[in-house]
Design a protein around this motif. Sequence first.
Motif, PDB file in Angstrom:
ATOM      1  N   GLY A 224      51.753   2.543 -35.480  1.00 41.25           N
ATOM      2  CA  GLY A 224      50.513   3.210 -35.706  1.00 41.25           C
ATOM      3  C   GLY A 224      50.364   4.327 -34.902  1.00 41.25           C
TER       4      GLY A 224
ATOM      5  N   ALA B  72      53.345  -2.245 -38.685  1.00 39.85           N
ATOM      6  CA  ALA B  72      52.006  -2.454 -38.971  1.00 39.85           C
ATOM      7  C   ALA B  72      51.160  -2.235 -37.558  1.00 39.85           C
ATOM      8  CB  ALA B  72      51.479  -3.709 -39.600  1.00 39.85           C
TER       9      ALA B  72
ATOM     10  N   MET C  15      49.831  -4.092 -35.375  1.00 42.24           N
ATOM     11  CA  MET C  15      49.629  -5.620 -35.125  1.00 42.24           C
ATOM     12  C   MET C  15      48.468  -5.787 -34.184  1.00 42.24           C
ATOM     13  SD  MET C  15      51.937  -6.668 -36.967  1.00 42.24           S
ATOM     14  CE  MET C  15      53.298  -6.136 -37.916  1.00 42.24           C
TER      15      MET C  15
HETATM   16 MG   LIG Z   1      52.923  -1.575 -35.065  1.00 43.55          MG
END
Ligand SMILES: [Mg+2]
Lengths: 392, 321
Positions: free
Chosen positions: B112, B141, B143
């Motif tokens: 990200g 993602a 997280m």
């Molecule tokens: Mg990540």
Amino acid sequence: MGKIVAVTGNEACAQALKQINPDVCAAYPITPATDLMQRFSGFVNDGKVDTELVLVESEHSAMSACIGAAAAGGRVATATSSQGLALMWEMLYIAAGTRLPIVMPLVNRALSAPLNIHGDHSDGMGARDTGWIQFYSENAQEAYDNTIQAFRVAEHLDIRLPVIVCMDGFIVSHSIERVEYIDDADVKKFVGKFVAVNPLLDIDNPKSYGPLILTDLYHEYKRAQHEVMTRVPKVVLEVAAEFEKMTGRRYGLFETYRLEDAEMAVVVMSSAAGTTKDIIDQYRDRGVKIGLLKPRMFRPFPFAEIANALKHVKAIAVLDRADSFGGMGPLYSEIAGAVMQMDTKPAMINKIFGLGGRDYLPDQAEHVIDELITLAKTGKVQAVKEYIGVRE
Amino acid sequence: MTTKPLKLRELAKGEDRFVHGHRMCSGCGAPIVVKQVLMATDYPIVASNATGCLEVSSCIQQFTAWKIPWIHSAFENAAATISGVEAMYKSLVKQGKLEDRNVKFVAFGGDGGTYDIGFQSLSGAMERGHDMLYVCYDNGAYMNTGIQRSSATPFGANTTTCPAGDVIPGKLQQRKDLTKIMAAHGIPYVAQASPANWMDLMKKVQKAFEIKGPKFMNVISPCNRGWRSKTNDAVALARLAVETCYWPLYEIENGVTKITFKPKEKKPLVDFLKPQGRFRHMFNPENEWMLKQAQEYVDNQWERLQKEAAFFGGEEKAEEK
Ligand SMILES: [Mg+2]
Ligand SMILES: Cc1ncc(C[n+]2csc(CCOP(=O)(O)OP(=O)(O)O)c2C)c(N)n1
Ligand code: SF4
């Protein structure tokens, strides 16, 4: 004795940065500050300074690189305006919260929308609560002098906080004025050697910067930050006293003009103070007891000192070159806070002026003073907050 | 300094520069990646870290897992922050204010903080030519905030912002190919690595540190919370990612593409997808098309990569089995 020159505010600030010779500058162009860093880039490429110039891809990265560089352990500067400062917003808090002594000339400019490149204080006021020390300058000389003093304040071992030095966009940044430059050697001596505190580049003693601090200690960290701010006025005055010895030019937390015996006061910052002083002279010639208070240090705000300076006036007009929509002008709120500490409360009005570079003309000052005269007599406030110089 | 030999016995005796006590989930891939990067070299390292799982778990109050100088300032700016540190180092050394100790500068960021919000800052720092290595630990993602979709999230995956719903079955877009995008910056070294192939990863780190200028490494980093997998399978999944060619190991050095590990037999993608709960819905009969599409994408990408490598003279034989 320094050299007398005819320069713009930007030129004067670029000269100050050249004489200070920071180790790292990160910069991104924005009107009206572009010209300042552009000139400084010239000094870098001509080998006039040792600075490592980082020409970043945004102001967010400019402040991020300044934070990395300052944490690394050296003298750091940048400059910006308006949208640039707005884009830095997140990083401004981080620079202050990490106690990094970065110095940043801010060439005050209005904020979008609508888009406007001219001077007002919306940008600086938006950064009011970020934890940066803020100085506002009336003219190019003050912008130059404040920039030099800012490094001493920022880097003072009791302080270690970033400092913004404001000057009015175009009105000061692009107008040619008489400025007295200090000799290079004197600036160098005045600013002194940079003292690194817990530098990241102390490889043998590794430090971690930027921890996670949750509910158990965050509140205490912020109180500590507040306490550092309370130490700032003393340091600012010490630095100013030393500066006066060197240059003969006197600086305080604020300036007063014909205020000592005044019954009424106008409070206004930056270039508009100059115009106001002229009009005050005219009224004084007619026997009107009017004076002026011009805050120099807006953060931390010297509440007690200002209250003391205003304690004898009956009516105050605070002129804000920024608005807090749905609230009072930001300077008005501070002055009202200061006045709360006085035994007798003067009547107060707030005028919003000069947004987006709208000229502040003598007749606006006259109207304000005329209203103050009535206010001092009646004590009755008609409208607390009002825009002046508006085209209806 | 000579590059240190990568012998397991020697490495095990070395001093850890990222230590126990951090609060990452047990079985998380990210600390393994960090350890391997730091273990690969004896050069002094200064690191920056983007906000994310690694950062919030490794330095809390007075506790830090970092035995090297480390700085976190915000989420989207690990590259800009370390570029400032590197600029200061350069300036002080140039002025004779600091001894030149061949310090290496590394930025760590999650996917990200690298593919998405930190992309501009990364691109800028690479273009400016700072002498730094950016390491993205890619767990696919956001997280730290609870498994939200990023542009690195693989096609089909179920995340909290692209849940496998009745109408929309998870993420419908393919991943952004950041490694290739970084290569397109024309920087001297770009590589993709996996902690399962530790020797390959560490060699790439070593190579990166011998090259002046900006370097980028993309490292797959299993996350059992977000991948809905077992806590003891991080390395196994990192290996399956490579063996299925979902995550090929390659490098692009001065524009020359080289595959650094070619699986003897390319495993079907489902071997990688099956153990992960985030892909479970793709195995429902009505979602067969998703498995097919995911496999096709991997096949195409792998085919292209091989062609690129062949254009430059082929791939290196694997040295680890
Ligand atoms: Mg990540
Ligand atoms: C400007 C900003 N936006 C959003 C966040 C919230 N945030 C913190 S960590 C994070 C997710 C990080 O994801 P990634 O970079 O992939 O790292 P991971 O946690 O997966 O290791 C988000 C969205 C933030 N800290 N700053
Ligand atoms: S949520 Fe995932 S990435 Fe974050 S610490 Fe846990 S396992 Fe690691």
